[in-house]
Motif scaffolding. Sequence first.
Motif, PDB file in Angstrom:
ATOM      1  N   ILE A 121      40.191  52.703  39.712  1.00 50.53           N
ATOM      2  CA  ILE A 121      38.807  51.987  39.475  1.00 50.53           C
ATOM      3  C   ILE A 121      38.605  50.026  39.664  1.00 50.53           C
ATOM      4  N   GLY A 122      39.567  49.668  38.975  1.00 47.68           N
ATOM      5  CA  GLY A 122      39.425  48.708  38.876  1.00 47.68           C
ATOM      6  C   GLY A 122      39.601  47.917  40.127  1.00 47.68           C
ATOM      7  N   LEU A 127      37.411  44.647  44.382  1.00 48.75           N
ATOM      8  CA  LEU A 127      37.069  44.276  45.488  1.00 48.75           C
ATOM      9  C   LEU A 127      35.514  44.149  45.922  1.00 48.75           C
ATOM     10  N   GLN A 128      34.662  44.850  44.818  1.00 44.13           N
ATOM     11  CA  GLN A 128      32.989  44.046  45.306  1.00 44.13           C
ATOM     12  C   GLN A 128      32.995  42.302  44.808  1.00 44.13           C
ATOM     13  N   LEU A 129      34.209  41.309  43.914  1.00 51.58           N
ATOM     14  CA  LEU A 129      33.642  40.078  43.901  1.00 51.58           C
ATOM     15  C   LEU A 129      34.445  38.995  45.267  1.00 51.58           C
ATOM     16  N   ARG A 130      34.299  38.185  45.106  1.00 59.59           N
ATOM     17  CA  ARG A 130      34.467  37.320  46.648  1.00 59.59           C
ATOM     18  C   ARG A 130      35.903  37.039  46.327  1.00 59.59           C
ATOM     19  N   GLN A 134      38.691  36.863  42.688  1.00 57.62           N
ATOM     20  CA  GLN A 134      39.706  37.672  42.977  1.00 57.62           C
ATOM     21  C   GLN A 134      41.082  37.233  42.431  1.00 57.62           C
ATOM     22  N   LEU A 135      41.517  36.521  42.661  1.00 55.21           N
ATOM     23  CA  LEU A 135      43.021  35.253  42.356  1.00 55.21           C
ATOM     24  C   LEU A 135      42.262  35.187  40.823  1.00 55.21           C
ATOM     25  N   VAL A 136      41.180  35.081  40.368  1.00 59.08           N
ATOM     26  CA  VAL A 136      40.865  34.278  38.798  1.00 59.08           C
ATOM     27  C   VAL A 136      41.621  35.836  37.984  1.00 59.08           C
ATOM     28  N   VAL A 171      36.283  34.357  35.807  1.00 59.47           N
ATOM     29  CA  VAL A 171      35.813  35.893  36.436  1.00 59.47           C
ATOM     30  C   VAL A 171      34.392  35.720  37.002  1.00 59.47           C
ATOM     31  N   GLY A 172      33.708  35.722  35.922  1.00 60.73           N
ATOM     32  CA  GLY A 172      32.203  35.962  36.114  1.00 60.73           C
ATOM     33  C   GLY A 172      31.761  34.485  36.990  1.00 60.73           C
TER      34      GLY A 172
END
Length: 304
Positions: A121-122, A127-130, A134-136, A171-172
């Motif tokens: 789920i995580g 996969l929704q993040l740029r 994602q790297l962060v 991340v945000g």
Amino acid sequence: MSDAAPTDVVPDSEHRGLVARLPQVPRDLAMLARFDRPIGWWLLFWPCVWGVWLAGAGWQLAMLGWLLLGSIAMRGAGCVYNDIVDADLDRQVARTASRPVASGRVSRKTAWGWLLALCLIGLLVLLQLRFEAQLVALASLALVAAYPFMKRITWWPQAWLGMVFTWGLLVGWAQFRLDQLPALAAVYGGSALWVIGYDTIYALQDREDDAMVGIKSSALRLGESVTAGVALFYAGAVALWALGIWLLRADWIALLALLPVAGHLAWQVVTLDPADPANPLERFRSNRWAGALMAAACFVVGNA
């Protein structure tokens, strides 16, 4: 409903009735992921909101929905991993002895399978993040994996948790911008101090058992000075938040947005009673409102 349900549910569960109505296996899995204690994912989610709103990205409700799902799943995964690692210690502490893995109701093999499902789920949320975000997010995995061992080697596992539980702020922020890093670093540092403060309060519940079995914590290390220590951590949090806001937006009016959350943290300190078994848990749980007040401040500063 199973006759064993009332004793299966851990003492600080917030939704005993809902968990107790589940069949045994789903109930144990829900408890293993701490779904009966939503305060944990609130505390993981709020820094994600801070990062998005402080970045000036607007409401971003769809993204916040994904981050909320990720917070619930990954907080659950972290708890499952923690319980697998800590099963032997948990059996020796009154508050944690009834946890599913420690008590033997859930096997380690089943727990690892449940952990994998939550991580999937995580991954969906990731996969929704740029790419930069994602790297962060992935950079936090080493910190998360090491956390359960910190209570064995340092009196300050809460400091490690402070880095882990506020990672969503980074991340945000990275989802929408990659500049103003000094301001971000100051807010992140303040957020880590906030976590040290509230988790020290939480650790007050286990001081006697922790001392007996050799578990280290800031609550034990501070001893009779625990209230003063929490006050210092919270004061440092507000100071660093103020610095971050000032670096982002050098406006004295913007700093006023911190007054509600600062007042709430002061209330926690003034009313904290380490000798009352119920008081620390209530003060700890109230940090969901501290997170909301800080979120409001971030929105005002980032989007006004």
